[in-house]
Design an enzyme around this catalytic site. Structure first.
Site, PDB file in Angstrom:
ATOM      1  N   ASN A 123       0.989  -1.341  -0.113  1.00  0.00           N
ATOM      2  CA  ASN A 123      -0.086  -0.049  -0.092  1.00  0.00           C
ATOM      3  C   ASN A 123       0.776   1.179   0.100  1.00  0.00           C
ATOM      4  OD1 ASN A 123      -2.007  -1.914   0.242  1.00  0.00           O
ATOM      5  ND2 ASN A 123      -2.759  -1.032   2.254  1.00  0.00           N
TER       6      ASN A 123
ATOM      7  N   SER B 273      -7.956   5.882   1.380  1.00  0.00           N
ATOM      8  CA  SER B 273      -9.266   5.228   2.159  1.00  0.00           C
ATOM      9  C   SER B 273      -9.799   6.008   2.976  1.00  0.00           C
ATOM     10  CB  SER B 273      -8.904   3.843   2.866  1.00  0.00           C
ATOM     11  OG  SER B 273      -9.696   3.601   3.763  1.00  0.00           O
TER      12      SER B 273
ATOM     13  N   TYR C 217      -2.715  -0.339   8.471  1.00  0.00           N
ATOM     14  CA  TYR C 217      -3.428  -0.006   7.060  1.00  0.00           C
ATOM     15  C   TYR C 217      -3.740   1.383   7.166  1.00  0.00           C
ATOM     16  CZ  TYR C 217      -7.448   0.010   3.807  1.00  0.00           C
ATOM     17  OH  TYR C 217      -8.052   0.260   2.741  1.00  0.00           O
TER      18      TYR C 217
ATOM     19  N   LYS D 126      -2.408   4.353   4.266  1.00  0.00           N
ATOM     20  CA  LYS D 126      -3.296   5.209   3.620  1.00  0.00           C
ATOM     21  C   LYS D 126      -3.383   6.617   3.870  1.00  0.00           C
ATOM     22  CE  LYS D 126      -5.216   2.039   1.093  1.00  0.00           C
ATOM     23  NZ  LYS D 126      -5.071   1.929  -0.359  1.00  0.00           N
TER      24      LYS D 126
HETATM   25  N1  LIG Z   1     -13.029  -2.214  -0.435  1.00  0.00           N
HETATM   26  C1  LIG Z   1     -13.417  -1.139   0.692  1.00  0.00           C
HETATM   27  O1  LIG Z   1     -13.918  -1.333   1.513  1.00  0.00           O
HETATM   28  C2  LIG Z   1     -12.000   0.007   0.290  1.00  0.00           C
HETATM   29  C3  LIG Z   1     -12.263   1.258   1.281  1.00  0.00           C
HETATM   30  C4  LIG Z   1     -11.284   2.169   1.046  1.00  0.00           C
HETATM   31  C5  LIG Z   1     -10.245   2.142   0.310  1.00  0.00           C
HETATM   32  N2  LIG Z   1     -10.127   0.871  -0.291  1.00  0.00           N
HETATM   33  C6  LIG Z   1      -8.973   0.870  -1.259  1.00  0.00           C
HETATM   34  O2  LIG Z   1      -9.284   0.755  -2.618  1.00  0.00           O
HETATM   35  C7  LIG Z   1      -8.388  -0.064  -3.409  1.00  0.00           C
HETATM   36  C8  LIG Z   1      -9.091  -1.129  -4.317  1.00  0.00           C
HETATM   37  O3  LIG Z   1      -9.601  -2.070  -3.419  1.00  0.00           O
HETATM   38  P1  LIG Z   1     -10.817  -3.007  -3.555  1.00  0.00           P
HETATM   39  O4  LIG Z   1     -11.895  -2.802  -2.660  1.00  0.00           O
HETATM   40  O5  LIG Z   1     -11.095  -3.063  -5.090  1.00  0.00           O
HETATM   41  O6  LIG Z   1     -10.094  -4.330  -3.186  1.00  0.00           O
HETATM   42  P2  LIG Z   1      -9.917  -5.772  -4.013  1.00  0.00           P
HETATM   43  O7  LIG Z   1      -9.180  -6.546  -3.055  1.00  0.00           O
HETATM   44  O8  LIG Z   1     -10.897  -6.197  -4.819  1.00  0.00           O
HETATM   45  O9  LIG Z   1      -8.587  -5.290  -5.279  1.00  0.00           O
HETATM   46  C9  LIG Z   1      -7.431  -4.991  -4.643  1.00  0.00           C
HETATM   47  C10 LIG Z   1      -6.541  -5.027  -5.776  1.00  0.00           C
HETATM   48  O10 LIG Z   1      -5.162  -4.938  -5.626  1.00  0.00           O
HETATM   49  C11 LIG Z   1      -4.559  -5.723  -6.160  1.00  0.00           C
HETATM   50  N3  LIG Z   1      -3.165  -6.157  -5.409  1.00  0.00           N
HETATM   51  C12 LIG Z   1      -3.028  -6.761  -4.228  1.00  0.00           C
HETATM   52  N4  LIG Z   1      -1.954  -6.723  -3.754  1.00  0.00           N
HETATM   53  C13 LIG Z   1      -1.013  -6.479  -4.993  1.00  0.00           C
HETATM   54  C14 LIG Z   1       0.362  -6.392  -5.256  1.00  0.00           C
HETATM   55  N5  LIG Z   1       1.119  -6.795  -4.441  1.00  0.00           N
HETATM   56  N6  LIG Z   1       0.618  -5.801  -6.436  1.00  0.00           N
HETATM   57  C15 LIG Z   1      -0.294  -5.442  -7.381  1.00  0.00           C
HETATM   58  N7  LIG Z   1      -1.617  -5.606  -6.939  1.00  0.00           N
HETATM   59  C16 LIG Z   1      -1.806  -6.067  -5.931  1.00  0.00           C
HETATM   60  C17 LIG Z   1      -5.253  -7.176  -6.303  1.00  0.00           C
HETATM   61  O11 LIG Z   1      -4.817  -7.716  -7.264  1.00  0.00           O
HETATM   62  C18 LIG Z   1      -6.550  -6.291  -6.696  1.00  0.00           C
HETATM   63  O12 LIG Z   1      -6.695  -6.345  -7.938  1.00  0.00           O
HETATM   64  C19 LIG Z   1      -7.488  -0.664  -2.416  1.00  0.00           C
HETATM   65  O13 LIG Z   1      -6.339   0.489  -2.257  1.00  0.00           O
HETATM   66  C20 LIG Z   1      -7.962  -0.602  -1.062  1.00  0.00           C
HETATM   67  O14 LIG Z   1      -7.125  -0.271   0.037  1.00  0.00           O
HETATM   68  C21 LIG Z   1     -10.853  -0.126  -0.500  1.00  0.00           C
HETATM   69  C1  LIG Z   2     -11.981  -3.463   8.155  1.00  0.00           C
HETATM   70  C2  LIG Z   2     -12.161  -3.408   6.925  1.00  0.00           C
HETATM   71  C3  LIG Z   2     -11.333  -2.125   6.121  1.00  0.00           C
HETATM   72  C4  LIG Z   2     -12.185  -1.927   4.681  1.00  0.00           C
HETATM   73  C5  LIG Z   2     -11.078  -1.164   3.856  1.00  0.00           C
HETATM   74  C6  LIG Z   2     -11.157   0.337   4.362  1.00  0.00           C
HETATM   75  O1  LIG Z   2     -10.324   1.116   3.682  1.00  0.00           O
END
Ligand SMILES: NC(=O)c1ccc[n+]([C@@H]2O[C@H](COP(=O)([O-])OP(=O)(O)OC[C@H]3O[C@@H](n4cnc5c(N)ncnc54)[C@H](O)[C@@H]3O)[C@@H](O)[C@H]2O)c1
Ligand SMILES: CCCCCCO
Length: 281
Positions: free
Chosen positions: A112, A143, A156, A160
Site C-alpha cells: 500500500n 481510504s 493499514y 493510507k
Molecule cells: N473495499 C473497501 O472497503 C475499500 C475502502 C477504502 C479503500 N479501499 C482501497 O481501494 C483499493 C481497491 O480495493 P478493492 O476494494 O477494489 O479491493 P480488491 O481486493 O477487490 O482489489 C485489490 C486489488 O489490488 C491488487 N493487489 C493486491 N496486492 C497487490 C500487489 N502486491 N501488487 C499488485 N496488485 C496487488 C489485487 O490483485 C486487486 O486487483 C485498495 O487500495 C483499497 O485499500 C477499499
Molecule cells: C476493516 C475493513 C477495512 C475496509 C477497507 C477500508 O479502507
C-alpha cells in the site's frame, strides 16, 4: 455535479489493481469514456474479468501486464518503460491496488505504501514537464482510514494516511511539473478487500461477517467507481475526495503549520486584510 475538466477520451491510462473490485468497475467506465489505451497492471491474472472487459472493448484499448507492487523500484521502472514504448506517453496513472490484512504488516506497508510511492515517482519522472515530459495525472486511491484511522487496522490506516500526505505534498509542485495529483478515499465498499482482514496481532477480524448484517453501511464497487471517474474528470490538483455510500465530496485537509518562508507572506496578507477591515469600519 462536478464540472468535467479532464476529457478522458483519447487518453493513455495505466491502472494498477484493474482486476480488483473497485478497479474492475473503473476500467469498464474508462472504456466507455473512449480512452485511447488502458494498461491494466495486475498481480494475479483474472480470465473472467479480462473476458468481460474484452466484451465491451470494441476498440481494443485494454492491454495487460503482470505487475507486483512489491517488485521494487528498478523493476517498476522497467515496467513503466515498457508501457512508454507501447503508448508513447502516460496521461493518467491510477494507483488502485491495495490490501488490508495486517497479519504480516511488512507486506501491507510494501504494497500500500512503498509500492504506491514507487509507481507514483516512476510515473512522475516520465510525466514531469521540467524533465521533458508532457505533464499528467496521478490518482491515488487512499481510504477513509486516512481520514479517520481504524483502531483495529493501525498499519493499514498509516499506509493510507501516508499516501494521502505524499500525494498532497507532490501536488504543490504542479506549476513546475504539470502533474496533477489527488487522493480518493473510498468508504466501506463491498469487494473482496475484506475477505481476509487480520489485526496486526493476528486475530481474524471477521469483518465480512460483521458487515453482512449492515447493507446500508457499505457501497457497491459500481457506485464507488462512478465517483472515482467523476473525481478524475473534475481534475482538481491537491484535493482529497471522499466517496462513501455512493456520494462524492471534497474533504478539507487543513495545514496547521506554516513554513518560515511562507510566514512573511501570510503576515503581510493578514496585515493587508486588517487594514482593509479598518478602512471599511
Ligand atoms: N473495499 C473497501 O472497503 C475499500 C475502502 C477504502 C479503500 N479501499 C482501497 O481501494 C483499493 C481497491 O480495493 P478493492 O476494494 O477494489 O479491493 P480488491 O481486493 O477487490 O482489489 C485489490 C486489488 O489490488 C491488487 N493487489 C493486491 N496486492 C497487490 C500487489 N502486491 N501488487 C499488485 N496488485 C496487488 C489485487 O490483485 C486487486 O486487483 C485498495 O487500495 C483499497 O485499500 C477499499
Ligand atoms: C476493516 C475493513 C477495512 C475496509 C477497507 C477500508 O479502507
Amino acid at each position: 455535479m462536478e464540472e468535467v475538466k479532464l476529457d478522458l477520451s483519447g487518453k493513455n491510462i495505466v491502472i494498477i489493481g484493474g482486476f480488483g473490485g473497485i478497479g474492475f468497475e473503473t476500467c469498464k467506465l474508462l472504456i466507455q469514456k473512449g480512452v485511447a489505451n488502458l494498461m491494466i497492471l495486475h498481480k494475479t491474472w483474472n480470465e473472467s474479468a479480462s473476458k468481460e472487459l474484452r466484451s465491451i472493448d470494441a476498440a481494443g484499448v485494454c492491454q495487460y501486464m503482470e505487475f507486483d507492487l512489491t517488485c521494487g523500484l528498478e523493476k517498476t521502472r522497467q515496467v513503466f518503460a515498457q508501457i512508454m514504448e507501447k503508448f508513447g506517453s502516460i496521461d493518467v496513472l491510477i494507483n488502485g491496488a491495495g490490501i488490508c490484512d495486517e497479519q504480516d504488516f511488512s507486506i501491507i506497508i510494501a504494497v500500500n505504501f512503498t509500492g504506491t510511492i514507487n509507481t507514483t515517482l516512476v510515473a512522475y519522472d516520465l510525466m514531469d514537464k521540467s524533465r521533458g515530459g508532457k505533464g499528467g495525472v496521478v490518482v491515488n486511491i487512499s481510504s477513509v482510514a486516512a481520514l479517520t484511522p481504524f483502531p483495529v487496522l493501525p498499519v493499514y490506516s498509516a499506509t493510507k494516511g501516508g499516501i494521502l500526505n505524499f500525494t498532497r505534498a507532490l501536488a504543490h509542485l504542479e506549476p513546475k511539473t504539470g502533474i496533477t495529483l489527488y487522493s480518493i478515499c473510498p468508504g466501506i465498499t463491498d469487494t473482496k478487500h475484506w475477505e481476509q482482514v487480520r489485526h496486526f496481532q493476528g486475530r481474524e477480524l471477521c469483518f465480512k461477517e460483521k458487515m453482512r448484517g449492515r447493507p446500508f453501511s457499505t457501497q457497491t464497487p459500481m457506485a464507488c467507481a462512478a465517483n472515482v471517474v467523476k473525481a478524475i474528470e473534475a481534475h482538481k490538483n491537491g484535493v482529497t475526495w471522499m466517496c462513501d455510500l455512493g456520494q462524492l465530496k471534497l474533504v478539507e485537509i487543513k495545514n496547521f503549520w506554516t513554513p518560515p518562508h511562507h510566514r512573511q507572506e501570510h503576515e503581510q496578507q493578514d496585515e493587508q486584510q486588517q487594514n482593509q477591515e479598518n478602512e471599511q469600519s
